[in-house]
Write an enzyme that holds these catalytic residues in place. Sequence first.
Site, PDB file in Angstrom:
ATOM      1  N   GLU B  47       0.858  -1.185   0.000  1.00 30.08           N
ATOM      2  CA  GLU B  47       0.000   0.000   0.000  1.00 30.08           C
ATOM      3  C   GLU B  47       0.892   1.232   0.000  1.00 30.08           C
ATOM      4  OE1 GLU B  47      -2.644   0.067   3.364  1.00 30.08           O
ATOM      5  OE2 GLU B  47      -3.357  -1.956   2.923  1.00 30.08           O
ATOM      6  N   ASP B  58      -5.318   8.268  11.141  1.00 27.67           N
ATOM      7  CA  ASP B  58      -3.934   7.871  11.400  1.00 27.67           C
ATOM      8  C   ASP B  58      -3.392   8.399  12.716  1.00 27.67           C
ATOM      9  OD1 ASP B  58      -3.074   6.268   9.106  1.00 27.67           O
ATOM     10  OD2 ASP B  58      -3.623   8.046   7.962  1.00 27.67           O
TER      11      ASP B  58
END
Lengths: 398, 260
Positions: B47, B58
């Site tokens: 990814e 995140d």
Amino acid sequence: MIPTYQQPTERGYYGQFGGAFIPEMLYPNVEELRQQYLDILADPGFQQEYQQLLRDYVGRPTPLFEAKRLSAKYNTRIYLKREDLCHTGAHKVNNTVGQILLAKRLGKTRIIAETGAGQHGVATATVCALMGMQCIVYMGEVDMERQKPNVYRMRLLGAEVRAAMSGSRTLKDATNEAIRDWISNPVDTHYIIGSVVGPHPYPDLVARLQAVISEEMRKQLLAKTGSELPQYVVACVGGGSNAAGAFYHFLEEPSVQLVAVEAAGHGVHSGHSAATSVLGTPGIIHGSRTLLMQDEDGQITEPYSISAGLDYPGIGPLHAFLADSKRARFISIEDEAALKAVAECSRLEGIIPALETAHALAALDQLGAGPDDVVVINLSGRGDKDLETYIKYADAIM
Amino acid sequence: MTNRIKDAFDKKQKNLLNIYFTAGYPRLHDTVPILKALSAAGADLIEIGMPFSDPLADGPVIQQSSTVALANGMNLRVLFEQLRGIRQDVPETPILLMGYLNPVMQFGVDNFCREAAAAGADGIILPDLPLDDYVEQYQDIFRRHNLRPVFLITPQTAPERIRRIDELTDSFLYLVSGPGTTGGANTQAEGVQEAYFQRIEAMHLRNPRLIGFGISDRASFQRACQYAEGAIIGSALIRALDGVDDAPAAASQFVSSVLK
């Protein structure tokens, strides 16, 4: 159902703005809220408790005060809606009282909030103390410095204040951290957003909870001027909660000019500004499609304003729609003009306004209001929290 | 239509390692060397994180890497430029682009998908893309470019929604291991996480599953692989790249430490 300014679509759209752009981790909480908020708000038991608290705890209705000396200066009829007289010193508490009752009905035990100027943080810490709920407030490190008294107030009220250290360390970053906290605590926590921003249903929820401002205005205007409708309603806009509340019951009254005042910082095109309606383009911030300040790559840029409550790079989707459809007129005011308005309101009316509110006052000479026109300014907060700034810029003010 | 993600799961049914790294980190031109190193070291899927200024899902490690990458000058145009020709060097390993919707929207979803496919990408992960918007506005575009969407599932995702997500893709399901942003430690009571993984397993879904968030080393990778076809590591790799002179070598070493 035809969407109106007051009522977004089922998915939370005002025109092309709104929606809920959230990672899956937030989906269950936001969806639960979406499914239940209208029913809970309409519940007689909720309404009774909410109205009672607004009256006995917040001190509503707040007065609508005829500002005669300001009126004389600007040769028009100026009324100030005194949200600064709310408990905790600003309109923010209207929303937090409603949302804490909502959180209780959703079975939540832990409350988180973001804050810029600290007013929403204080209002959240206040109702958490009242209800005996755990309270964590995220605040940008820069804002903690420039709004110190509010940091101490929150701590005194029993809240934990956590510094947001990323980005410009202001309101946007505090909101990011609050959202990350909610992702990490998906079961027991309710996030009390302080403005008409965020994923649907927040913009509508907060607008409805602040709508009491314009509901009262209409009754008070009728008693004082003989008409429920003024010619102008003026409010400052960061995220836009006080403006949403002040505009709400006039949104569908085309004769009323709605004026939203943004912070131009050092100048709209100076690179140090928060005038989102001018500088923003459609994009996604904090789960909502709205106008936002971003670069050509879609990276969100850092806003600037002397006022910690206005330096947000977006505006609520309702306001984006009001700007886009031209239902509201947007004016931007620079730091210096806002500071001058602080002095003017203090000396002419004996009312020291918050820096955010001062932006709305500073727009008075741009309205074009005539001598018979009625102008209502939403005096969203008092200036105590800004004293340090006012002392620092004493030369500019006096 | 064939797709490298499908091929990877056909070839290998267990212990697939999916590695995330941020494009343009630690230096702008590390993207492709790191990608090659990860593939050569045995990562089964890769990814590539498209850095965003406000990455809500995140944790601090990926936030920081995104800030550095943006400061280095990374953007979608640069990324697609860097990836040009990558399929000559990395012919088989599936490449997914992961990021947030706003930069993609500003680039134009149609443009983005065309460029991504041309650059050799196979899948797209946009955690803040609503399912309804995907179906109504973007599904046809994704299909036209043979790009597979990957959607996240969390312990709170309702069963009927999991079924819907499973119907909407032909790639894998991204099982978020527990509450929290990327890079966090597992703080759940013992048994809670296992019960969740087993509950998903018992649904006998169409797509294979990869577990992500909080997987950081060989031990946590192997543990996750007991409950799914494989697992995803991101923040731990980013940490391994912090301050090193030779980022591709460090990436390679990290993959080896997980696999061997």
